[in-house]
Design an enzyme around this catalytic site. Structure first.
Site, PDB file in Angstrom:
ATOM      1  N   CYS A 162    -104.032  45.783 -33.751  1.00 53.11           N
ATOM      2  CA  CYS A 162    -105.175  46.672 -33.985  1.00 53.11           C
ATOM      3  C   CYS A 162    -106.336  46.438 -33.029  1.00 53.11           C
ATOM      4  CB  CYS A 162    -105.673  46.505 -35.427  1.00 53.11           C
ATOM      5  SG  CYS A 162    -104.348  46.529 -36.636  1.00 53.11           S
ATOM      6  N   HIS A 294    -114.705  47.175 -37.717  1.00 55.96           N
ATOM      7  CA  HIS A 294    -113.253  47.296 -37.839  1.00 55.96           C
ATOM      8  C   HIS A 294    -112.945  47.986 -39.171  1.00 55.96           C
ATOM      9  CE1 HIS A 294    -109.169  46.568 -36.759  1.00 55.96           C
ATOM     10  NE2 HIS A 294    -108.917  45.856 -37.841  1.00 55.96           N
ATOM     11  N   GLU A 305    -115.319  40.658 -42.482  1.00 54.57           N
ATOM     12  CA  GLU A 305    -116.126  41.217 -41.398  1.00 54.57           C
ATOM     13  C   GLU A 305    -117.613  41.190 -41.733  1.00 54.57           C
ATOM     14  OE1 GLU A 305    -116.202  44.990 -38.307  1.00 54.57           O
ATOM     15  OE2 GLU A 305    -114.986  45.145 -40.130  1.00 54.57           O
ATOM     16  N   LYS A 326    -112.988  54.688 -39.640  1.00 52.71           N
ATOM     17  CA  LYS A 326    -111.610  54.764 -40.136  1.00 52.71           C
ATOM     18  C   LYS A 326    -111.543  55.534 -41.448  1.00 52.71           C
ATOM     19  CE  LYS A 326    -109.682  50.529 -38.074  1.00 52.71           C
ATOM     20  NZ  LYS A 326    -110.853  50.070 -37.297  1.00 52.71           N
ATOM     21  N   HIS A 331    -106.745  54.523 -39.718  1.00 54.11           N
ATOM     22  CA  HIS A 331    -106.539  53.352 -38.871  1.00 54.11           C
ATOM     23  C   HIS A 331    -105.458  53.697 -37.857  1.00 54.11           C
ATOM     24  CE1 HIS A 331    -106.223  49.492 -37.271  1.00 54.11           C
ATOM     25  NE2 HIS A 331    -106.254  48.736 -38.366  1.00 54.11           N
ATOM     26  N   PHE A 390    -104.205  41.759 -36.673  1.00 52.51           N
ATOM     27  CA  PHE A 390    -103.203  40.836 -37.173  1.00 52.51           C
ATOM     28  C   PHE A 390    -102.841  39.871 -36.040  1.00 52.51           C
ATOM     29  CE2 PHE A 390    -101.128  43.618 -40.712  1.00 52.51           C
ATOM     30  CZ  PHE A 390    -102.177  43.303 -41.554  1.00 52.51           C
TER      31      PHE A 390
END
Length: 402
Positions: A162, A294, A305, A326, A331, A390
Protein backbone atom coordinates in the site's frame (compact mmCIF):
# COMPACT_ATOMS: atom_id res chain seq x y z
CA UNK A 1 20.21 20.05 -4.94
CA UNK A 2 17.51 21.09 -7.37
CA UNK A 3 13.99 22.17 -6.50
CA UNK A 4 11.26 19.82 -7.74
CA UNK A 5 7.75 20.80 -8.82
CA UNK A 6 4.65 19.07 -10.14
CA UNK A 7 3.48 20.41 -13.50
CA UNK A 8 0.88 17.83 -14.53
CA UNK A 9 -1.55 15.41 -12.92
CA UNK A 10 -3.87 12.71 -14.22
CA UNK A 11 -6.07 10.03 -12.74
CA UNK A 12 -8.59 7.29 -13.36
CA UNK A 13 -10.60 6.07 -10.36
CA UNK A 14 -14.13 5.41 -9.14
CA UNK A 15 -14.75 9.13 -8.55
CA UNK A 16 -13.87 10.15 -12.10
CA UNK A 17 -11.87 9.40 -15.22
CA UNK A 18 -9.81 12.58 -14.96
CA UNK A 19 -8.42 14.93 -12.34
CA UNK A 20 -11.04 17.73 -12.51
CA UNK A 21 -13.94 15.27 -12.08
CA UNK A 22 -12.16 13.53 -9.21
CA UNK A 23 -11.42 16.78 -7.39
CA UNK A 24 -15.02 17.92 -7.80
CA UNK A 25 -16.18 14.65 -6.21
CA UNK A 26 -13.75 15.11 -3.34
CA UNK A 27 -15.01 18.64 -2.74
CA UNK A 28 -18.59 17.35 -2.70
CA UNK A 29 -17.74 14.45 -0.38
CA UNK A 30 -19.12 11.97 -2.90
CA UNK A 31 -18.63 8.23 -2.41
CA UNK A 32 -17.37 6.07 -5.26
CA UNK A 33 -18.11 2.86 -3.34
CA UNK A 34 -20.85 0.69 -4.80
CA UNK A 35 -21.92 -2.88 -5.47
CA UNK A 36 -19.21 -4.84 -7.28
CA UNK A 37 -19.99 -6.19 -10.74
CA UNK A 38 -17.79 -8.90 -12.24
CA UNK A 39 -17.79 -12.67 -12.81
CA UNK A 40 -18.60 -14.81 -9.74
CA UNK A 41 -19.09 -11.81 -7.44
CA UNK A 42 -21.99 -13.67 -5.83
CA UNK A 43 -19.48 -16.18 -4.40
CA UNK A 44 -17.76 -13.45 -2.39
CA UNK A 45 -18.55 -12.46 1.17
CA UNK A 46 -17.46 -8.89 0.39
CA UNK A 47 -19.45 -7.48 -2.51
CA UNK A 48 -18.72 -3.73 -2.35
CA UNK A 49 -15.79 -1.73 -3.67
CA UNK A 50 -14.80 1.51 -5.38
CA UNK A 51 -15.03 0.00 -8.84
CA UNK A 52 -14.78 1.88 -12.13
CA UNK A 53 -18.03 0.77 -13.71
CA UNK A 54 -18.72 0.73 -17.45
CA UNK A 55 -15.02 0.65 -18.25
CA UNK A 56 -14.73 0.31 -22.05
CA UNK A 57 -11.05 0.05 -23.07
CA UNK A 58 -11.94 0.20 -26.76
CA UNK A 59 -12.80 3.86 -26.20
CA UNK A 60 -9.09 4.65 -25.73
CA UNK A 61 -7.15 1.69 -27.11
CA UNK A 62 -7.13 -0.37 -30.30
CA UNK A 63 -7.51 -4.16 -30.41
CA UNK A 64 -3.78 -4.84 -30.49
CA UNK A 65 -3.17 -2.59 -27.49
CA UNK A 66 -5.93 -4.22 -25.49
CA UNK A 67 -4.25 -7.60 -26.06
CA UNK A 68 -1.09 -6.15 -24.49
CA UNK A 69 -2.53 -4.00 -21.71
CA UNK A 70 -3.91 -5.38 -18.46
CA UNK A 71 -6.44 -3.10 -16.84
CA UNK A 72 -3.82 -1.62 -14.48
CA UNK A 73 -1.77 -0.58 -17.53
CA UNK A 74 -4.83 0.88 -19.23
CA UNK A 75 -5.57 2.99 -16.15
CA UNK A 76 -1.95 4.15 -16.01
CA UNK A 77 -1.70 5.18 -19.64
CA UNK A 78 -4.89 7.21 -19.49
CA UNK A 79 -3.73 9.00 -16.34
CA UNK A 80 -0.26 9.59 -17.80
CA UNK A 81 -1.67 11.10 -20.98
CA UNK A 82 -3.72 13.55 -18.95
CA UNK A 83 -0.72 14.51 -16.81
CA UNK A 84 1.62 15.02 -19.76
CA UNK A 85 -0.99 17.00 -21.68
CA UNK A 86 -1.44 19.34 -18.71
CA UNK A 87 2.32 19.77 -18.32
CA UNK A 88 2.72 20.78 -21.97
CA UNK A 89 5.97 18.81 -22.25
CA UNK A 90 7.27 17.22 -25.45
CA UNK A 91 9.81 14.47 -24.81
CA UNK A 92 11.30 14.34 -28.29
CA UNK A 93 15.01 14.93 -28.54
CA UNK A 94 17.26 15.62 -25.55
CA UNK A 95 14.47 15.89 -22.94
CA UNK A 96 13.42 12.29 -23.54
CA UNK A 97 16.98 11.13 -22.85
CA UNK A 98 16.98 12.67 -19.35
CA UNK A 99 13.39 11.81 -18.40
CA UNK A 100 11.94 8.60 -17.00
CA UNK A 101 9.09 6.97 -15.17
CA UNK A 102 8.75 5.23 -11.82
CA UNK A 103 5.40 3.74 -10.86
CA UNK A 104 4.02 1.76 -7.95
CA UNK A 105 1.79 -1.29 -8.00
CA UNK A 106 1.21 -4.07 -5.50
CA UNK A 107 -0.23 -6.75 -7.79
CA UNK A 108 0.51 -5.75 -11.38
CA UNK A 109 -1.74 -7.51 -13.87
CA UNK A 110 -4.11 -9.15 -11.40
CA UNK A 111 -6.96 -9.37 -13.92
CA UNK A 112 -4.67 -11.21 -16.32
CA UNK A 113 -3.64 -13.66 -13.59
CA UNK A 114 -7.29 -14.21 -12.66
CA UNK A 115 -8.47 -14.78 -16.22
CA UNK A 116 -5.67 -17.17 -17.11
CA UNK A 117 -5.89 -19.23 -13.94
CA UNK A 118 -9.49 -19.84 -14.98
CA UNK A 119 -8.39 -20.86 -18.47
CA UNK A 120 -5.90 -23.43 -17.15
CA UNK A 121 -7.51 -24.74 -13.95
CA UNK A 122 -11.24 -24.31 -14.49
CA UNK A 123 -11.55 -24.74 -18.26
CA UNK A 124 -8.73 -27.30 -18.48
CA UNK A 125 -6.90 -25.71 -21.39
CA UNK A 126 -3.18 -26.31 -21.82
CA UNK A 127 -2.28 -23.08 -23.60
CA UNK A 128 -2.53 -19.40 -22.72
CA UNK A 129 -2.06 -16.33 -24.89
CA UNK A 130 1.61 -15.61 -25.69
CA UNK A 131 1.25 -12.09 -24.29
CA UNK A 132 0.28 -13.22 -20.79
CA UNK A 133 3.69 -12.57 -19.23
CA UNK A 134 4.26 -9.10 -20.74
CA UNK A 135 0.69 -8.25 -19.82
CA UNK A 136 0.81 -9.25 -16.14
CA UNK A 137 4.37 -8.27 -15.19
CA UNK A 138 4.61 -5.53 -12.57
CA UNK A 139 6.71 -3.27 -14.81
CA UNK A 140 4.27 -3.46 -17.74
CA UNK A 141 2.66 -0.08 -17.02
CA UNK A 142 6.00 1.70 -16.53
CA UNK A 143 7.39 0.18 -19.70
CA UNK A 144 4.38 1.16 -21.79
CA UNK A 145 4.46 4.70 -20.41
CA UNK A 146 8.15 5.00 -21.31
CA UNK A 147 7.39 3.78 -24.84
CA UNK A 148 4.32 6.00 -25.23
CA UNK A 149 6.26 9.20 -24.48
CA UNK A 150 9.81 8.24 -25.47
CA UNK A 151 11.20 8.35 -21.92
CA UNK A 152 14.71 6.94 -22.18
CA UNK A 153 15.97 7.75 -18.69
CA UNK A 154 15.46 5.71 -15.49
CA UNK A 155 12.27 3.68 -15.70
CA UNK A 156 11.15 1.02 -13.23
CA UNK A 157 8.41 -0.20 -10.89
CA UNK A 158 8.16 -0.22 -7.10
CA UNK A 159 6.13 -2.89 -5.30
CA UNK A 160 5.72 -2.16 -1.58
CA UNK A 161 2.06 -3.03 -1.06
CA UNK A 162 0.00 0.00 0.00
CA UNK A 163 3.02 2.32 0.05
CA UNK A 164 4.03 1.58 -3.55
CA UNK A 165 2.90 4.91 -5.03
CA UNK A 166 4.46 7.02 -2.30
CA UNK A 167 7.73 5.14 -2.61
CA UNK A 168 7.63 5.61 -6.39
CA UNK A 169 6.90 9.34 -6.17
CA UNK A 170 9.49 9.80 -3.44
CA UNK A 171 12.16 8.11 -5.55
CA UNK A 172 11.18 10.22 -8.56
CA UNK A 173 11.52 13.33 -6.39
CA UNK A 174 14.97 12.26 -5.26
CA UNK A 175 16.13 11.59 -8.82
CA UNK A 176 15.06 15.01 -10.08
CA UNK A 177 16.39 16.75 -6.97
CA UNK A 178 19.80 15.09 -7.34
CA UNK A 179 20.05 15.81 -11.06
CA UNK A 180 19.64 12.18 -12.09
CA UNK A 181 16.70 13.17 -14.29
CA UNK A 182 15.17 16.42 -15.48
CA UNK A 183 11.60 15.11 -15.59
CA UNK A 184 10.03 11.99 -14.09
CA UNK A 185 6.52 10.66 -14.52
CA UNK A 186 5.56 9.11 -11.20
CA UNK A 187 2.56 7.62 -9.42
CA UNK A 188 0.91 4.23 -9.33
CA UNK A 189 -1.90 1.99 -10.42
CA UNK A 190 -3.92 -0.98 -9.22
CA UNK A 191 -6.70 -3.13 -10.65
CA UNK A 192 -7.39 -5.89 -8.10
CA UNK A 193 -11.19 -5.81 -8.27
CA UNK A 194 -11.71 -9.24 -9.75
CA UNK A 195 -12.78 -12.49 -8.09
CA UNK A 196 -9.29 -13.61 -7.10
CA UNK A 197 -8.22 -10.16 -5.98
CA UNK A 198 -11.13 -9.67 -3.61
CA UNK A 199 -11.13 -13.28 -2.41
CA UNK A 200 -7.50 -12.95 -1.31
CA UNK A 201 -8.26 -9.82 0.73
CA UNK A 202 -11.29 -11.48 2.29
CA UNK A 203 -8.93 -13.94 3.93
CA UNK A 204 -7.39 -11.15 6.02
CA UNK A 205 -10.75 -10.34 7.63
CA UNK A 206 -10.09 -6.60 7.42
CA UNK A 207 -12.81 -5.75 4.88
CA UNK A 208 -16.03 -3.88 5.53
CA UNK A 209 -19.30 -5.17 4.12
CA UNK A 210 -21.02 -1.78 4.05
CA UNK A 211 -18.76 1.33 4.06
CA UNK A 212 -15.33 2.79 4.75
CA UNK A 213 -15.47 4.97 7.89
CA UNK A 214 -11.93 6.09 8.76
CA UNK A 215 -11.41 7.37 12.30
CA UNK A 216 -15.06 6.78 13.24
CA UNK A 217 -15.56 4.71 16.41
CA UNK A 218 -17.89 2.34 14.52
CA UNK A 219 -15.49 1.71 11.62
CA UNK A 220 -15.39 -1.94 10.61
CA UNK A 221 -12.79 -2.29 7.90
CA UNK A 222 -11.38 -1.13 4.60
CA UNK A 223 -13.00 -1.11 1.18
CA UNK A 224 -10.96 -1.94 -1.90
CA UNK A 225 -10.78 0.42 -4.85
CA UNK A 226 -9.04 0.55 -8.20
CA UNK A 227 -7.46 3.20 -10.38
CA UNK A 228 -4.31 5.15 -11.14
CA UNK A 229 -2.69 8.50 -10.54
CA UNK A 230 0.28 9.89 -12.49
CA UNK A 231 2.17 13.16 -11.98
CA UNK A 232 4.87 15.07 -13.83
CA UNK A 233 7.80 15.77 -11.48
CA UNK A 234 10.00 18.44 -13.05
CA UNK A 235 13.11 20.42 -12.26
CA UNK A 236 11.89 23.81 -11.04
CA UNK A 237 14.28 25.87 -13.16
CA UNK A 238 13.31 23.89 -16.26
CA UNK A 239 9.62 24.41 -15.52
CA UNK A 240 10.05 28.11 -14.81
CA UNK A 241 12.11 28.69 -17.94
CA UNK A 242 9.33 27.34 -20.14
CA UNK A 243 6.57 29.16 -18.25
CA UNK A 244 4.88 26.01 -16.94
CA UNK A 245 1.87 26.13 -14.63
CA UNK A 246 3.27 24.81 -11.35
CA UNK A 247 0.74 22.86 -9.27
CA UNK A 248 2.86 22.30 -6.15
CA UNK A 249 6.45 21.89 -5.00
CA UNK A 250 7.68 18.57 -3.63
CA UNK A 251 9.99 19.41 -0.74
CA UNK A 252 10.53 16.31 1.37
CA UNK A 253 10.39 12.53 1.48
CA UNK A 254 11.19 9.88 4.05
CA UNK A 255 10.94 6.12 4.36
CA UNK A 256 11.08 3.86 7.39
CA UNK A 257 10.60 0.20 8.24
CA UNK A 258 8.85 -1.07 11.35
CA UNK A 259 10.89 -4.31 11.36
CA UNK A 260 8.21 -5.65 13.68
CA UNK A 261 5.20 -7.42 12.17
CA UNK A 262 4.06 -8.37 8.68
CA UNK A 263 0.55 -6.93 9.08
CA UNK A 264 0.24 -4.98 12.35
CA UNK A 265 1.36 -1.35 12.02
CA UNK A 266 3.75 0.41 14.38
CA UNK A 267 3.16 3.97 15.58
CA UNK A 268 6.90 4.43 16.09
CA UNK A 269 7.73 3.41 12.52
CA UNK A 270 5.09 5.73 11.10
CA UNK A 271 6.23 8.55 13.36
CA UNK A 272 9.82 8.20 12.12
CA UNK A 273 8.66 8.56 8.51
CA UNK A 274 6.52 11.62 9.34
CA UNK A 275 9.36 13.30 11.23
CA UNK A 276 11.80 12.35 8.47
CA UNK A 277 9.70 13.92 5.73
CA UNK A 278 9.38 17.17 7.69
CA UNK A 279 13.11 17.19 8.41
CA UNK A 280 13.96 16.56 4.75
CA UNK A 281 11.65 19.41 3.78
CA UNK A 282 13.04 21.78 6.41
CA UNK A 283 9.55 22.21 7.88
CA UNK A 284 8.38 22.36 11.48
CA UNK A 285 5.16 20.76 12.69
CA UNK A 286 3.44 24.14 13.01
CA UNK A 287 4.01 24.78 9.30
CA UNK A 288 2.03 21.71 8.17
CA UNK A 289 -1.62 22.59 7.62
CA UNK A 290 -2.98 19.29 6.29
CA UNK A 291 -2.18 15.59 6.26
CA UNK A 292 -3.70 13.18 3.79
CA UNK A 293 -3.90 10.14 6.05
CA UNK A 294 -3.33 6.53 5.17
CA UNK A 295 -6.65 6.13 7.03
CA UNK A 296 -7.85 2.72 5.88
CA UNK A 297 -10.86 2.44 8.18
CA UNK A 298 -9.48 -0.56 10.07
CA UNK A 299 -9.32 -0.47 13.86
CA UNK A 300 -5.56 -1.02 13.97
CA UNK A 301 -4.43 1.40 11.27
CA UNK A 302 -6.46 4.44 12.26
CA UNK A 303 -5.57 4.53 15.95
CA UNK A 304 -1.91 3.75 15.17
CA UNK A 305 -1.71 6.54 12.61
CA UNK A 306 -3.36 9.04 14.95
CA UNK A 307 -0.88 8.12 17.67
CA UNK A 308 2.01 8.60 15.23
CA UNK A 309 0.74 12.03 14.18
CA UNK A 310 0.11 13.05 17.79
CA UNK A 311 3.65 12.08 18.80
CA UNK A 312 5.30 13.65 15.74
CA UNK A 313 3.37 16.93 16.03
CA UNK A 314 3.29 17.25 19.81
CA UNK A 315 1.19 20.20 20.99
CA UNK A 316 0.58 21.17 17.34
CA UNK A 317 -1.36 17.95 16.68
CA UNK A 318 -4.72 19.55 17.44
CA UNK A 319 -4.02 22.31 14.89
CA UNK A 320 -3.40 20.16 11.82
CA UNK A 321 -6.24 18.89 9.65
CA UNK A 322 -6.07 15.21 8.70
CA UNK A 323 -8.50 13.38 6.42
CA UNK A 324 -8.76 10.06 4.62
CA UNK A 325 -10.04 10.20 1.04
CA UNK A 326 -10.14 6.39 1.01
CA UNK A 327 -13.63 6.92 2.43
CA UNK A 328 -14.53 8.06 -1.11
CA UNK A 329 -12.26 6.32 -3.64
CA UNK A 330 -11.55 3.21 -1.58
CA UNK A 331 -8.17 1.69 -0.82
CA UNK A 332 -6.51 1.42 -4.20
CA UNK A 333 -3.59 -0.53 -2.67
CA UNK A 334 -0.46 0.19 -4.75
CA UNK A 335 -2.15 3.08 -6.55
CA UNK A 336 -3.72 4.70 -3.53
CA UNK A 337 -0.99 7.19 -2.63
CA UNK A 338 -1.03 8.59 -6.15
CA UNK A 339 -4.78 9.19 -6.13
CA UNK A 340 -4.47 10.77 -2.68
CA UNK A 341 -1.80 13.16 -3.99
CA UNK A 342 -4.62 14.89 -5.88
CA UNK A 343 -6.22 15.87 -2.56
CA UNK A 344 -2.89 17.30 -1.38
CA UNK A 345 -2.57 19.43 -4.51
CA UNK A 346 -6.19 20.59 -4.12
CA UNK A 347 -5.45 21.69 -0.55
CA UNK A 348 -2.42 23.71 -1.62
CA UNK A 349 -3.69 25.10 -4.90
CA UNK A 350 -7.41 25.59 -4.26
CA UNK A 351 -7.54 25.92 -0.49
CA UNK A 352 -10.03 23.04 -0.21
CA UNK A 353 -9.50 20.24 2.29
CA UNK A 354 -11.09 16.96 1.20
CA UNK A 355 -13.30 15.44 3.93
CA UNK A 356 -13.36 12.09 5.68
CA UNK A 357 -16.85 10.94 4.74
CA UNK A 358 -18.79 8.23 6.59
CA UNK A 359 -17.67 9.62 9.94
CA UNK A 360 -20.38 8.90 12.53
CA UNK A 361 -18.94 8.53 16.04
CA UNK A 362 -15.89 10.14 17.68
CA UNK A 363 -13.17 7.73 18.77
CA UNK A 364 -11.06 8.84 21.77
CA UNK A 365 -8.08 7.10 20.15
CA UNK A 366 -8.51 9.21 16.99
CA UNK A 367 -8.99 12.59 18.66
CA UNK A 368 -7.65 14.75 15.82
CA UNK A 369 -9.35 17.15 13.42
CA UNK A 370 -10.38 14.59 10.79
CA UNK A 371 -12.45 17.03 8.69
CA UNK A 372 -15.62 14.95 9.11
CA UNK A 373 -18.04 14.54 6.20
CA UNK A 374 -17.84 18.04 4.68
CA UNK A 375 -14.97 19.65 2.76
CA UNK A 376 -13.43 22.71 4.34
CA UNK A 377 -12.00 25.87 2.86
CA UNK A 378 -8.64 26.69 4.42
CA UNK A 379 -5.37 28.18 3.26
CA UNK A 380 -2.47 25.81 3.84
CA UNK A 381 1.13 26.29 2.79
CA UNK A 382 2.50 22.80 3.39
CA UNK A 383 1.01 19.29 3.52
CA UNK A 384 2.02 15.68 4.12
CA UNK A 385 0.81 12.52 2.42
CA UNK A 386 1.09 9.33 4.49
CA UNK A 387 1.36 5.74 3.28
CA UNK A 388 1.89 2.80 5.64
CA UNK A 389 2.02 -0.66 4.10
CA UNK A 390 1.79 -4.29 5.15
CA UNK A 391 5.28 -5.46 5.86
CA UNK A 392 5.86 -2.38 8.02
CA UNK A 393 6.96 -0.14 5.15
CA UNK A 394 6.27 3.57 5.56
CA UNK A 395 6.60 6.42 3.06
CA UNK A 396 5.67 10.08 3.64
CA UNK A 397 5.87 12.93 1.13
CA UNK A 398 5.89 16.66 1.93
CA UNK A 399 4.64 19.34 -0.47
CA UNK A 400 4.45 23.13 -0.40
CA UNK A 401 2.38 25.74 -2.16
CA UNK A 402 4.33 27.72 -4.75
Amino acid sequence: MRRVVITGMGTVNALGLDAPTTLAAMREGRSGISQLAFRDVERLTIQIGAQIHDWHPETWFNRQQILLYDKFTQFTLLAAKEAVAQSGLDFQGELGLCSGVVLGTAAGGMNTWDENYRVVYEEGKNRVHPFVVPKLMHNAAASHVSMEFGLRGPSFTVATACASSNHAMGLAFQMVRSGGARVMLAGGSEAMLCFGGVKAWEGLRVMSRDACRPFSANRNGMVQGEGAGVFVFEDYEHARARGADILAEVVGFAMSSDAQDIVMPSAKGAERAIRGAMHDAGLNADQIGYINAHGTGTAANDKTECAAVAHAFGHHADQVMISSTKSMHGHCIGGTGAIEMLACIMALRDGVIAPTIGYEEPDPECALDVVPNVAREARVDAVLSNAFAFGGLNAVIALKRV
